[in-house]
Design an enzyme around this catalytic site. Structure first.
Site, PDB file in Angstrom:
ATOM      1  N   LYS A  90       0.815  -1.223   0.000  1.00 44.32           N
ATOM      2  CA  LYS A  90       0.000   0.000   0.000  1.00 44.32           C
ATOM      3  C   LYS A  90       0.852   1.280   0.000  1.00 44.32           C
ATOM      4  CE  LYS A  90      -4.415  -1.573   1.737  1.00 44.32           C
ATOM      5  NZ  LYS A  90      -4.197  -3.009   2.048  1.00 44.32           N
ATOM      6  N   GLU A 112     -10.095   7.145   3.562  1.00 41.62           N
ATOM      7  CA  GLU A 112     -11.039   6.332   4.306  1.00 41.62           C
ATOM      8  C   GLU A 112     -10.407   4.950   4.445  1.00 41.62           C
ATOM      9  OE1 GLU A 112     -11.625   6.216   0.869  1.00 41.62           O
ATOM     10  OE2 GLU A 112     -11.305   4.061   0.987  1.00 41.62           O
ATOM     11  N   SER A 379       1.834  -9.842  -0.972  1.00 45.32           N
ATOM     12  CA  SER A 379       1.395  -8.454  -0.777  1.00 45.32           C
ATOM     13  C   SER A 379       1.738  -7.867   0.584  1.00 45.32           C
ATOM     14  CB  SER A 379      -0.100  -8.333  -1.041  1.00 45.32           C
ATOM     15  OG  SER A 379      -0.837  -9.198  -0.196  1.00 45.32           O
TER      16      SER A 379
END
Ligand code: PLP
Length: 397
Positions: A90, A112, A379
């Site tokens: 991310k 968010e 990931s």
């Protein structure tokens, strides 16, 4: 593949209030200019190297390969996004959007978050750039994800509790969009996956594409050829798009996305948007969505908070519909088994999201030729999930 005005075939676009269009146009123009500005590119490269810790390693998982390949001599490589600063992919997106926000003269960042992982990555880059940061989070999620809320606050972000609707991610998204409309002059909204209105799906993909670009070069160097298949888990779809993008033009490279089948597709408690969803609109773009007969968004379920999303990025819908990529679904139980398998064969504790991609490997290997080469997006790391795993296995952590 048409990307005309942010469309991927019939998917994508901008389904937002008229008042947001100027902000999206401004963002689109800024992103297109930044991408071809050598100064911006060099600064982003520097941050990816020295702050994020790129390039991420490519690890040959020889013991895992032997455990899942049915004796075919298949070589499975792991693209190690778990080794990035903050422990997942991310940050690749957040660091790029923060740099873009500064270039656009913004001083405030909003986001968010559902599980809190994107909130933490956003709070991290906001701290690094000295931005004010507010993260919208459903009141229900704040209660469930106390540790990530604490992390965000330590990093200097304000976590805003959203009490409307089901008090979860969907409501937090609406609140963030509302904030953005009101404060667009000084505020940038960081969306955490390849979802949302144009230009987000394209911009986030381009920022995550470093995963596949590196993996492609690393495989060419190590194997002297391209992989037979690339595999990644799919929540909103950003780590998967990041891995896939470099391989999309290589028709011989199969692309496999793995969604969450939760407690099983038949139970209705799952997050298999591409396998089970219908075409609809969520979070400002057209894509596959989990809806009921009246078109109402259904709650998603997965043991892994990062896959627990009733939508999916529009480009994945197009990759599925055009047949370029295939999508499978893995249950909570299968993911738990795969997390333990990877831990014991390779000494890597992966995130529960990632475990879905690992769990799909035996099924994939059955269909591949002997000596095939596979690359899997690892990931994220599993630290955040250890208490969930302990609880699911019925032991104390
Ligand atoms: C958030 C997250 C995901 C799911 O998000 P995508 O946008 O589908 O990549 C997957 N793995 C990890 C470790 C995550 O934190």
């Amino acid at each position: 593949m048409s990307e005309q005005a942010g469309h991927f075939g019939p998917f994508g676009g901008r389904y937002v209030a008229e008042t947001l269009i100027p902000a999206l146009d401004e963002l689109d123009a800024a992103w297109r200019a930044a991408q071809v500005d050598p100064e911006f590119v060099a600064e982003l490269d520097g941050l990816l190297t020295n702050y994020v810790n790129r390039p991420s390693r490519l690890t040959l998982a020889d013991q895992l390969s032997r455990a899942v390949d049915g004796g075919k001599g298949i070589r499975i490589y792991l693209k190690r996004e778990d080794l990035n600063h903050t422990g997942a992919h991310k940050i690749n997106n957040c660091i790029g959007q923060a740099l873009l926000a500064r270039r656009m003269g913004k001083r405030r960042i909003i986001a968010e978050t559902g599980a809190g992982q994107h909130g933490v990555a956003t709070a991290t880059v906001a701290a690094k750039f000295g931005f004010e940061c507010e993260v919208y989070m459903g009141a229900e999620d704040i209660e469930r994800q106390k540790l990530n809320v604490f992390r965000m606050r330590l990093l200097g972000a304000k976590v805003c509790s959203v009490e409307s609707g089901t008090r979860t991610l969907k409501d937090a998204m609406n609140e963030a969009l509302r904030d953005w409309v009101t404060h667009v002059r000084d505020t940038h909204y960081i969306i955490g996956s390849v979802a949302g209105p144009h230009p987000y799906p394209t911009m986030v993909r381009d920022l995550q594409a470093v995963i596949g670009k590196e993996a492609r070069a690393q495989l060419l160097e190590r194997e002297g050829r391209l992989p037979d298949a690339a595999v990644a888990c799919v929540g909103g779809g950003s780590n998967a798009m990041g891995l896939f993008h470099a391989f999309v033009p290589d028709a011989a490279v199969q692309l496999h996305g793995v969604e969450a089948a939760g407690e099983g597709i038949a139970t209705g408690r799952h997050a298999a948007t591409l396998s089970e969803g219908r075409i609809g609109v969520l979070h400002g773009s057209k894509s596959f969505v989990l809806t009921d007969d009246d078109g109402q968004i259904l709650p998603a379920h997965s043991i892994s908070a990062g896959l627990d999303y009733p939508g999916v990025g529009p480009e994945h819908s197009w990759l599925k519909q055009s047949g370029r990529a295939t999508y499978a679904a893995i249950t909570d139980k299968e993911a738990l088994g795969a997390l333990q398998l990877l831990a014991r064969t390779e000494g890597i504790l992966c995130a529960l999201e990632t475990a879905h991609a690992i769990a799909y490997l035996p099924r994939l290997c059955e269909t591949l030729r002997p000596e095939a080469v596979v690359v899997v997006a690892l990931s994220g790391r599993g630290d955040k999930d250890m208490s969930t795993v302990a609880q699911a296995l019925g032991v104390e952590s």
